[in-house]
Write an enzyme that holds these catalytic residues in place. Structure first.
Site, PDB file in Angstrom:
ATOM      1  N   HIS A 189       0.823  -1.209   0.000  1.00  0.00           N
ATOM      2  CA  HIS A 189       0.000   0.000   0.000  1.00  0.00           C
ATOM      3  C   HIS A 189       0.854   1.255   0.000  1.00  0.00           C
ATOM      4  CE1 HIS A 189      -2.778   2.930   2.231  1.00  0.00           C
ATOM      5  NE2 HIS A 189      -3.192   2.874   0.987  1.00  0.00           N
ATOM      6  N   GLU A 237       1.991   1.860  -3.446  1.00  0.00           N
ATOM      7  CA  GLU A 237       0.939   2.454  -4.290  1.00  0.00           C
ATOM      8  C   GLU A 237       1.007   3.976  -4.219  1.00  0.00           C
ATOM      9  OE1 GLU A 237      -3.395   3.913  -3.659  1.00  0.00           O
ATOM     10  OE2 GLU A 237      -3.119   1.886  -2.864  1.00  0.00           O
TER      11      GLU A 237
END
Length: 454
Positions: free
Chosen positions: A62, A65
């Site tokens: 994450h 990202e």
């Protein structure tokens, strides 16, 4: 030019088609023409999610990202957002247990820009990745965790139930957001290694859907992505297999400052992509999918013991899926009363199965959701990537609804009987407390953990 093949229109897919291609470096490309509106969607799925992380580095997928929006070789700082939005487009990215995706929807004449931007960060992100961008996005992700998990009512329920439903050491035991400690521990070298391992063309699927010229689109993709080297260092994720039944009820009580008592539960269900998973989806839809469902009618309308009652499916391909129950109580109603009613409804459903009317309504509801996903260029691009990455065949996206409509009432009843039972669930019970009491409870819990560590 890359070689590819053209799929025939699938029956019942509204005439939608998709063509598949593969570049020499391994990048899979899926194209779907739709000239209804002058827009095009670009979607890029990388086959990496939180299930690929190791202990001590949760949240890295994450975090990365976010780093993908911090500039690349030819695009500085926030330029990806600025260029897409300045061209009249929209964009974002998300991370799940099983994948990380990035997507733009652009006016047709700006499609080349979106492809160039995605190729630039796939091929040259490391040129822009430095300590400043790492620290900046580390703080952003930590603040996201505070806003979405730690500082909202019931915010940590998903994280707690996941940790209960999947045992310690299982690749799905932790959620994509990661822990604060692991986010602090992530280094720039960790991020660079992560990028080299997973952000390679042979670990990705690119779909382009909408008002496109396939030949020209493929030429742009070859031009911008074709020279990016592949990488063969990726290890497969750890095995996510588990027994079909948990074998007992796992339970945790949470005393927090929340608006009302709540009963939440996660039931272990079949893997996504199976007929049994589709049957379970229909069972959950009949039981808790909207205001016409059995649990809503029983708890909210008839008994008036709850203000909300829902039951949904978290589909997972690499581990058992989860049936997600969420009930918020009304007034001073005790959770035990709610739980008794839920178990009565589940037992009755397992014995009787759905009525013909319930079966028709549930199948129509899932069909509408499928049509909604395929009805937009962005939704269709995402679905094509999903089926390509998780199941190896993007064409399955165009026929998914037929597999749901083919399930029988007996199969739905069998799914409920087999797995919607008390010995196959993790349970979370929320008990409201006053702010001072919550602080005292947290301090007591901290003292207990400190004592155990010594």
């Amino acid at each position: 030019m890359p070689m590819g093949h053209t799929a025939t229109a699938q029956a019942g897919s509204g005439g939608l088609t998709a063509t598949e291609h593969r570049l020499a470096n391994g990048l899979r490309v899926v194209l779907s023409e739709d000239h209804l509106t002058p827009v095009a969607a670009v979607c890029l799925w990388y086959d990496v999610g939180s299930r690929h992380e190791v202990k001590g580095r949760t949240g890295l997928a994450h975090l990365f990202e976010h780093l993908m929006f911090q500039g690349s070789g030819q695009v500085k700082g926030n330029g990806h957002f600025e260029l897409v939005q300045g061209a009249g487009g929209s964009l974002n990215g998300t991370t799940s247990f099983e994948r990380t995706n990035y997507f733009e929807t652009m006016p047709t004449h700006q499609l080349e820009l979106a492809l160039w931007l995605e190729a630039d960060r796939m091929g040259s992100l490391l040129a822009a990745l430095d300590d400043e961008s790492m620290e900046n996005q580390r703080d952003v992700v930590k603040n996201e965790r505070r806003q979405r998990y730690d500082n909202v009512p019931y915010g940590t329920a998903f994280e707690k139930l996941t940790a209960l439903a999947y045992p310690e050491g299982h690749p799905y035991h932790h959620t994509p957001i990661g822990s604060m400690a692991d986010l602090d521990a992530a280094t720039l070298d960790d991020a660079r290694t992560f990028f080299r391992t997973y952000y390679a063309p042979n670990n990705a699927v690119l779909s382009v859907v909408g008002d496109i010229d396939p030949e020209r689109t493929l030429a742009w993709i070859e031009k911008y992505f074709g020279s990016i080297p592949s990488h063969d260092g990726k290890q497969p994720p750890r095995d996510g297999a588990l027994p079909e039944i948990i074998g007992g009820q796992l339970r945790e009580e949470v005393r927090e400052e929340v608006p009302a008592r709540a009963l939440m539960a996660a039931y272990r269900l079949p893997h996504d992509g199976t007929r049994e998973c589709d049957a379970a989806d229909l069972a959950l839809t009949v039981l808790g999918g909207g205001e016409s469902s059995r649990l809503h009618n029983r708890l909210v309308r008839r008994d008036r013991t709850a203000v909300a009652a829902g039951f949904g499916l978290l589909r997972l391909a690499g581990a058992p899926s989860l049936g997600w129950l969420d009930v918020k109580t009304s007034g001073g109603v005790e959770v035990a009363q709610i739980e008794t009613a839920v178990d009565e409804e589940l037992a009755r459903f397992a014995e009787e199965g759905p009525t013909p009317e319930e079966m028709e309504r549930a199948q129509a509801q899932l069909e509408r959701e499928w049509l909604d996903r395929l009805g937009t260029v962005a939704g269709r691009a995402d679905e094509l990537c999903r089926f390509a990455v998780l199941f190896g065949d993007p064409q399955l996206a165009l026929t998914a609804v037929h597999r749901v409509l083919d399930v029988t009432a007996d199969e739905v009843k069998a799914a409920a009987r087999a797995q919607l039972r008390p010995d196959n669930r993790a349970v979370l019970v929320y008990e409201p407390v006053e702010p001072a009491e919550e602080a005292d409870a947290a301090a007591t819990d901290t003292d207990a953990h400190e004592g155990a560590d010594k």
